[in-house]
Design a protein around this motif. Structure first.
Motif, PDB file in Angstrom:
ATOM      1  N   LEU A 386       0.842  -1.182   0.000  1.00 39.56           N
ATOM      2  CA  LEU A 386       0.000   0.000   0.000  1.00 39.56           C
ATOM      3  C   LEU A 386       0.881   1.237   0.000  1.00 39.56           C
ATOM      4  CD1 LEU A 386      -2.591  -1.068   2.725  1.00 39.56           C
ATOM      5  CD2 LEU A 386      -2.806  -1.321   0.263  1.00 39.56           C
ATOM      6  N   VAL A 387       0.646   2.111  -0.963  1.00 41.89           N
ATOM      7  CA  VAL A 387       1.327   3.408  -1.014  1.00 41.89           C
ATOM      8  C   VAL A 387       0.245   4.460  -0.795  1.00 41.89           C
ATOM      9  CG1 VAL A 387       2.750   4.972  -2.374  1.00 41.89           C
ATOM     10  CG2 VAL A 387       3.067   2.497  -2.596  1.00 41.89           C
ATOM     11  N   ARG A 388       0.257   5.054   0.399  1.00 44.85           N
ATOM     12  CA  ARG A 388      -0.822   5.949   0.815  1.00 44.85           C
ATOM     13  C   ARG A 388      -0.270   7.352   1.023  1.00 44.85           C
ATOM     14  NH1 ARG A 388      -3.544   3.048   5.399  1.00 44.85           N
ATOM     15  NH2 ARG A 388      -4.364   1.840   3.647  1.00 44.85           N
ATOM     16  N   ASP A 389      -0.992   8.357   0.503  1.00 49.05           N
ATOM     17  CA  ASP A 389      -0.529   9.742   0.659  1.00 49.05           C
ATOM     18  C   ASP A 389      -1.682  10.631   1.105  1.00 49.05           C
ATOM     19  OD1 ASP A 389      -1.882  11.149  -1.662  1.00 49.05           O
ATOM     20  OD2 ASP A 389      -0.778   9.641  -2.785  1.00 49.05           O
ATOM     21  N   THR A 390      -1.341  11.841   1.471  1.00 50.10           N
ATOM     22  CA  THR A 390      -2.333  12.836   1.893  1.00 50.10           C
ATOM     23  C   THR A 390      -2.381  13.969   0.875  1.00 50.10           C
ATOM     24  OG1 THR A 390      -0.655  13.953   3.226  1.00 50.10           O
ATOM     25  CG2 THR A 390      -1.982  12.291   4.320  1.00 50.10           C
ATOM     26  N   GLY A 391      -2.229  13.627  -0.401  1.00 53.38           N
ATOM     27  CA  GLY A 391      -2.113  14.623  -1.459  1.00 53.38           C
ATOM     28  C   GLY A 391      -3.433  15.100  -2.016  1.00 53.38           C
ATOM     29  N   ILE A 392      -3.392  15.542  -3.275  1.00 45.43           N
ATOM     30  CA  ILE A 392      -4.531  16.203  -3.894  1.00 45.43           C
ATOM     31  C   ILE A 392      -5.640  15.232  -4.272  1.00 45.43           C
ATOM     32  CG2 ILE A 392      -3.093  18.070  -4.785  1.00 45.43           C
ATOM     33  CD1 ILE A 392      -3.101  16.683  -7.494  1.00 45.43           C
ATOM     34  N   GLY A 393      -5.356  13.932  -4.323  1.00 48.48           N
ATOM     35  CA  GLY A 393      -6.359  12.959  -4.702  1.00 48.48           C
ATOM     36  C   GLY A 393      -6.610  12.935  -6.205  1.00 48.48           C
ATOM     37  N   ILE A 394      -7.429  11.997  -6.630  1.00 51.28           N
ATOM     38  CA  ILE A 394      -7.716  11.810  -8.062  1.00 51.28           C
ATOM     39  C   ILE A 394      -9.215  11.660  -8.232  1.00 51.28           C
ATOM     40  CG2 ILE A 394      -7.257  10.371 -10.086  1.00 51.28           C
ATOM     41  CD1 ILE A 394      -4.722   9.414  -8.680  1.00 51.28           C
ATOM     42  N   ALA A 395      -9.777  12.396  -9.160  1.00 50.49           N
ATOM     43  CA  ALA A 395     -11.211  12.326  -9.431  1.00 50.49           C
ATOM     44  C   ALA A 395     -11.592  10.951  -9.968  1.00 50.49           C
ATOM     45  CB  ALA A 395     -11.610  13.410 -10.434  1.00 50.49           C
ATOM     46  N   PRO A 396     -12.811  10.462  -9.654  1.00 50.18           N
ATOM     47  CA  PRO A 396     -13.212   9.117 -10.114  1.00 50.18           C
ATOM     48  C   PRO A 396     -13.127   8.953 -11.622  1.00 50.18           C
ATOM     49  CG  PRO A 396     -14.747   9.952  -8.457  1.00 50.18           C
ATOM     50  CD  PRO A 396     -13.830  11.083  -8.790  1.00 50.18           C
ATOM     51  N   GLU A 397     -13.507   9.976 -12.390  1.00 54.23           N
ATOM     52  CA  GLU A 397     -13.485   9.832 -13.847  1.00 54.23           C
ATOM     53  C   GLU A 397     -12.073   9.754 -14.403  1.00 54.23           C
ATOM     54  OE1 GLU A 397     -13.940  14.207 -12.786  1.00 54.23           O
ATOM     55  OE2 GLU A 397     -14.838  12.295 -12.189  1.00 54.23           O
ATOM     56  N   ALA A 398     -11.080  10.164 -13.615  1.00 50.23           N
ATOM     57  CA  ALA A 398      -9.694  10.137 -14.088  1.00 50.23           C
ATOM     58  C   ALA A 398      -8.946   8.901 -13.619  1.00 50.23           C
ATOM     59  CB  ALA A 398      -8.950  11.395 -13.614  1.00 50.23           C
ATOM     60  N   GLN A 399      -9.532   8.139 -12.701  1.00 54.98           N
ATOM     61  CA  GLN A 399      -8.793   7.024 -12.106  1.00 54.98           C
ATOM     62  C   GLN A 399      -8.518   5.902 -13.101  1.00 54.98           C
ATOM     63  OE1 GLN A 399     -10.503   5.700  -8.406  1.00 54.98           O
ATOM     64  NE2 GLN A 399     -10.728   7.781  -7.620  1.00 54.98           N
ATOM     65  N   GLY A 436       0.358 -10.030 -10.915  1.00 58.26           N
ATOM     66  CA  GLY A 436      -0.384  -9.334  -9.875  1.00 58.26           C
ATOM     67  C   GLY A 436      -1.351  -8.320 -10.438  1.00 58.26           C
ATOM     68  N   ARG A 437      -1.804  -7.451  -9.591  1.00 60.37           N
ATOM     69  CA  ARG A 437      -2.756  -6.402  -9.986  1.00 60.37           C
ATOM     70  C   ARG A 437      -2.452  -5.144  -9.187  1.00 60.37           C
ATOM     71  NH1 ARG A 437      -5.161 -10.040  -6.679  1.00 60.37           N
ATOM     72  NH2 ARG A 437      -6.184  -9.263  -4.783  1.00 60.37           N
ATOM     73  N   ILE A 438      -2.849  -4.016  -9.746  1.00 62.14           N
ATOM     74  CA  ILE A 438      -2.661  -2.725  -9.105  1.00 62.14           C
ATOM     75  C   ILE A 438      -4.003  -2.011  -9.104  1.00 62.14           C
ATOM     76  CG2 ILE A 438      -1.875  -1.701 -11.277  1.00 62.14           C
ATOM     77  CD1 ILE A 438      -0.108   0.155  -9.623  1.00 62.14           C
ATOM     78  N   GLU A 439      -4.395  -1.502  -7.936  1.00 54.81           N
ATOM     79  CA  GLU A 439      -5.692  -0.856  -7.779  1.00 54.81           C
ATOM     80  C   GLU A 439      -5.507   0.507  -7.129  1.00 54.81           C
ATOM     81  OE1 GLU A 439      -7.869  -3.633  -5.458  1.00 54.81           O
ATOM     82  OE2 GLU A 439      -8.113  -5.087  -7.092  1.00 54.81           O
ATOM     83  N   LEU A 440      -6.526   1.344  -7.299  1.00 52.71           N
ATOM     84  CA  LEU A 440      -6.455   2.719  -6.799  1.00 52.71           C
ATOM     85  C   LEU A 440      -7.742   3.057  -6.070  1.00 52.71           C
ATOM     86  CD1 LEU A 440      -5.462   5.680  -6.643  1.00 52.71           C
ATOM     87  CD2 LEU A 440      -6.377   5.995  -8.960  1.00 52.71           C
ATOM     88  N   GLN A 441      -7.574   3.705  -4.903  1.00 55.79           N
ATOM     89  CA  GLN A 441      -8.700   4.249  -4.157  1.00 55.79           C
ATOM     90  C   GLN A 441      -8.369   5.698  -3.836  1.00 55.79           C
ATOM     91  OE1 GLN A 441      -9.347   1.816  -0.705  1.00 55.79           O
ATOM     92  NE2 GLN A 441      -9.985   0.024  -1.894  1.00 55.79           N
ATOM     93  N   ASP A 446      -8.606  14.143  -0.727  1.00 61.02           N
ATOM     94  CA  ASP A 446      -8.436  13.205   0.384  1.00 61.02           C
ATOM     95  C   ASP A 446      -7.272  12.248   0.183  1.00 61.02           C
ATOM     96  OD1 ASP A 446     -10.570  14.287   1.712  1.00 61.02           O
ATOM     97  OD2 ASP A 446     -12.025  12.860   0.899  1.00 61.02           O
ATOM     98  N   GLY A 447      -6.366  12.573  -0.708  1.00 61.49           N
ATOM     99  CA  GLY A 447      -5.229  11.702  -0.928  1.00 61.49           C
ATOM    100  C   GLY A 447      -5.584  10.496  -1.775  1.00 61.49           C
ATOM    101  N   ALA A 448      -4.613   9.596  -1.917  1.00 61.43           N
ATOM    102  CA  ALA A 448      -4.796   8.404  -2.754  1.00 61.43           C
ATOM    103  C   ALA A 448      -4.078   7.223  -2.123  1.00 61.43           C
ATOM    104  CB  ALA A 448      -4.269   8.648  -4.168  1.00 61.43           C
ATOM    105  N   THR A 449      -4.594   6.033  -2.404  1.00 61.99           N
ATOM    106  CA  THR A 449      -3.966   4.793  -1.956  1.00 61.99           C
ATOM    107  C   THR A 449      -3.846   3.862  -3.148  1.00 61.99           C
ATOM    108  OG1 THR A 449      -4.858   4.977   0.283  1.00 61.99           O
ATOM    109  CG2 THR A 449      -4.110   2.802  -0.428  1.00 61.99           C
ATOM    110  N   PHE A 450      -2.624   3.561  -3.529  1.00 57.78           N
ATOM    111  CA  PHE A 450      -2.358   2.577  -4.570  1.00 57.78           C
ATOM    112  C   PHE A 450      -2.050   1.244  -3.891  1.00 57.78           C
ATOM    113  CE2 PHE A 450      -1.732   6.457  -6.897  1.00 57.78           C
ATOM    114  CZ  PHE A 450      -2.165   6.152  -8.176  1.00 57.78           C
TER     115      PHE A 450
END
Length: 750
Positions: A386-399, A436-441, A446-450
């Protein structure tokens, strides 16, 4: 029921009533004859019966009349029945006529359907004579149906294609045949079918004109071959362009590094650092483009070997820490201790993916920080990163689209933060290649978690299963964490709780000071980010309440240790390593005389410094045709105390090696550029290895100098007998490491 069987049944049904009528007539005739004979016999009785002649005559006449009446009645009934049978026969004949008409109509429709088909349809007997052929077959053959039926006919075959047998015995094959309209490709389906009335089976052939399909397939194949050739040409171009770009870039980065070591003014230092930073950025961009090219060409080869999982994650955090700390961000790690100490996988590729994800997290974070967390997955041998940050986040349509090539969240992101949009695409393909697989939330703001999930089985052996460090005994011990940013503190608390400790995380130093008298504290961990004065004051207040009073700081803040209060018992360098934290908390409980005594402990800094013998006094032959790079190599190696000879092509290098061996002063190491005029580095290395065998000379270590990172060149270097591979722009640390290995080997031999 077949048509022949239906006709026979109809004929049998029609013949039954007349046969019954004839039988009745015959029976009536026999009855009449019998009665007549009986009456005649009675009239001819002998005179013995003369007295009774009149009565006998009457009886005889009566019998004769009775029989005659019977015969008349029987004949009348039979005539009526014959009439009914005749009516039934007429009806049956009419039904048969209707049925025959229907069969003829069905046969006509079937013939029309066959002739209207675009496919070629033909029936042949066992001797290959044609029994049926539709219009399409006749048109393709260029002959009328009458000239084909009953004859053997075959197309002139120009070429054969695929040919196979299906499970039901049907043969499927392609043929290129000559026709009046030119060559055509026909796809045939051929199988035996039964005929009626027990006749021999017939061979049914159905052919479809697939000329357009075959031509399209061949055009696609040619286009694919051209694309493959273009891709190979592109790879050669990238290799050449990489070398041509990296060669001057090596000079820029290397010379700027040398220039920084000289006496410069503050302004000059700023300018030179800008040059080096730009060169490093360009080098990273080239690496990214080359990685994309290799991935696009399907040339990702995985090197599966055992590696230490905790060390990999902590090394990544340590590598990115200067970038994060320069932006006043935290970067912290947590590796679940339930995971094996060593796992089997491609550590280099995994490091590349996590470096990209964590680097992006730092780039898109303004405040807070980044956490790298490793946990067991849901399936056996699965590991979640898990790579978790407190950054700008990513809009759902751009994920979804950010994993596409050359895509970013939006145009504003590209303008504000830069980048090519290849990093996530490359990471996604590498993870998929690893199975494997890579997912994004994420949510905007609210930041992002890869989350990267791959299978990493545990390595075998006792060393692989042994824990990387000994956890301290902290059962029911109280530990207070004081810091303004909770990212590192939360991960430390999570680890301490797994070790059995009761943790308390506090943001305000005054609140922490107020909580100190409430209980005895095993350790007080203070983040330097709250301020140097606050650290000193809190450590002094905790002197009688906390056994361990430890400050956590960055490498650039270490110079403040000398001015901090002696109440501190130790320090840890951020980002914290789990082994360093465990070692610090496991120290004896007596107060240390001051933090200066911690320099020799297993702190983060001492753990990170590796004793490497300083390479010095080597005799080095450098084969490099670029004057700037040759000057750079000479300057770097001379500063390290080595003796350097420069040759500008492979032939000069080979001649220099022969001269040194003949004089009894062979070189300790050869640094060989691969692309040189007259004789390249590969051929020069092969000649040197052959010369060592023929002359009985000792083996000289040869390291390749190249700007090409493609695997084909590495393979060629191995086949030429080279011992190492140094990539341009030249990394000074890797050069030192390579030369240190030579010194270490020489010391062992001595």
């Amino acid at each position: 029921m077949s048509g022949h069987q239906q006709s026979a049944a109809a004929r049998a049904g029609a013949a039954s009533p007349p046969r019954r009528g004839i039988g009745a007539i015959v029976r009536g005739g026999f009855s009449f004859c019998f009665g007549f004979a009986a009456a005649y016999a009675l009239l001819r009785i002998e005179p013995l019966l003369a007295g009774e002649q009149a009565e006998a005559l009457a009886i005889g006449a009566g019998l004769l009349g009775g029989w005659c009446s019977t015969v008349i009645v029987v004949l009348t009934g039979e005539v009526s029945r014959l009439r009914r049978s005749d009516a039934e026969l007429s009806a049956r004949n009419e039904a048969l006529a209707d049925r025959n008409w229907e069969l003829e109509e069905a046969a006509h429709r079937a013939s029309t359907v066959l002739d209207s088909q675009g496919d070629l349809i033909v029936l042949r007997d066992s001797e290959q004579r044609i029994r049926l052929a539709n219009d399409a077959f006749c048109a393709m053959a260029g002959k009328p149906r009458e000239a084909l039926i009953g004859h053997r006919f075959a197309f002139n075959v120009l070429d054969h294609g695929a040919d196979f047998i299906e499970a039901d015995g049907t043969r499927v094959y392609d043929q290129k045949i000559a026709t009046q309209n030119g060559a055509r490709w026909i796809s045939w389906r051929e199988g035996w079918v039964r005929s009626d009335a027990g006749e021999p089976a017939e061979l049914q052939c159905v052919g479809r004109d697939v000329t357009d399909r075959i031509n399209t397939e061949r055009a696609l194949a040619e286009a694919r071959d051209l694309a493959c050739a273009a891709n190979r040409a592109k790879s050669r171009f990238l290799a050449m362009a990489s070398h041509e770009i990296r060669t001057p870039l090596n000079g820029i980065i290397g010379m700027s590094g040398l220039l920084l070591d000289t006496g410069l003014t503050a302004e000059q230092t700023t300018y030179v650092k800008a040059i080096k930073t730009s060169g490093d950025a360009l080098s990273s961009l080239i690496e990214e483009l080359l990685d994309y090219s290799k991935i696009e060409a399907g040339k990702i080869d995985l090197d599966l070997r055992p590696f230490a999982l905790t060390a990999l994650i902590e090394d990544i955090a340590e590598l990115l820490a200067p970038r994060a700390q320069a932006r006043e961000l935290e970067i912290a790690t947590y590796v679940d201790e339930r995971l094996p100490a060593q796992v089997v996988g491609d550590a280099a590729r995994l490091r590349q993916v996590l470096l990209n994800l964590a680097g992006n997290a730092i780039k898109f974070t303004e405040t807070g920080g980044v956490a790298l967390i490793v946990e067991p997955g849901l399936m056996p041998d699965e590991v979640r990163f898990l790579v978790r940050d407190t950054g700008i986040g990513i809009a759902p349509e751009a994920q979804a689209r950010i994993f596409n090539d050359f895509e970013q969240a939006d145009a504003q992101t590209a303008r504000n933060y830069g980048g090519t949009g290849l990093g996530l695409s490359i990471s996604d393909r590498i993870v998929k290649r690893m199975g494997g697989r890579i997912e994004l939330q994420s949510q905007p703001g609210d930041g992002a978690t890869f989350e990267v999930t791959i299978e990493l089985p545990a390595a075998e052996g006792d060393a692989a299963t042994a824990p990387p460090f000994t956890a301290p005994e902290l059962d029911n011990q109280a530990v207070m964490l004081v810091g303004r940013n909770t990212i590192e503190a939360s991960l430390i608390a999570r680890r301490l709780e797994r070790w059995g400790a009761h943790t308390c995380t506090v943001v305000d130093p005054d609140v922490a000071a107020a909580l100190l008298p409430e209980r005895p504290w095993h350790a007080l961990l203070i983040d330097r980010a709250i301020g140097a004065a606050e650290v000193a004051a809190l450590a002094a207040a905790a002197r009688h309440h906390a056994t361990h009073r430890i400050v956590m700081l960055t490498p650039t803040e270490r110079h403040e240790l000398q001015t901090m209060d002696a109440a501190l018992t130790g320090y840890l360098v951020k980002p914290l390593r789990a082994a360093s934290l465990a070692a610090r908390l496991a120290l004896p409980t007596a107060d240390a005389p001051g933090i200066a005594s911690d320099d020799g402990d297993d702190s983060a800094d001492s753990e990170r410094s590796v004793a490497v013998p300083a390479p010095s006094g080597l005799s080095i032959l450098v084969a490099e045709d670029n004057e700037i790079n040759a000057l750079l190599m000479r300057s770097l190696l001379t500063r390290l105390g080595h003796r350097v000879l420069i040759s500008t092509d492979g032939e000069q290098a080979f001649d220099a090696w022969i001269a040194a061996v003949s004089a009894g002063t062979p070189y300790d190491v050869i640094l060989m550029d691969l692309q040189m005029p007259r004789l390249d580095g590969i051929e020069a290395s092969k000649r040197i290895r052959a010369g060592e065998i023929s002359r009985g000379a000792a083996r000289t270590p040869i390291f390749a100098l190249t700007a090409n990172t493609l695997g084909d060149e590495r393979t060629a270097c191995d086949e030429a007998g080279m011992d190492g591979f140094l990539i341009k722009p030249l990394d000074r640390d890797k050069l030192d490491e390579a030369l240190a290995s030579i010194v270490a080997g020489r010391c062992l031999a001595a």
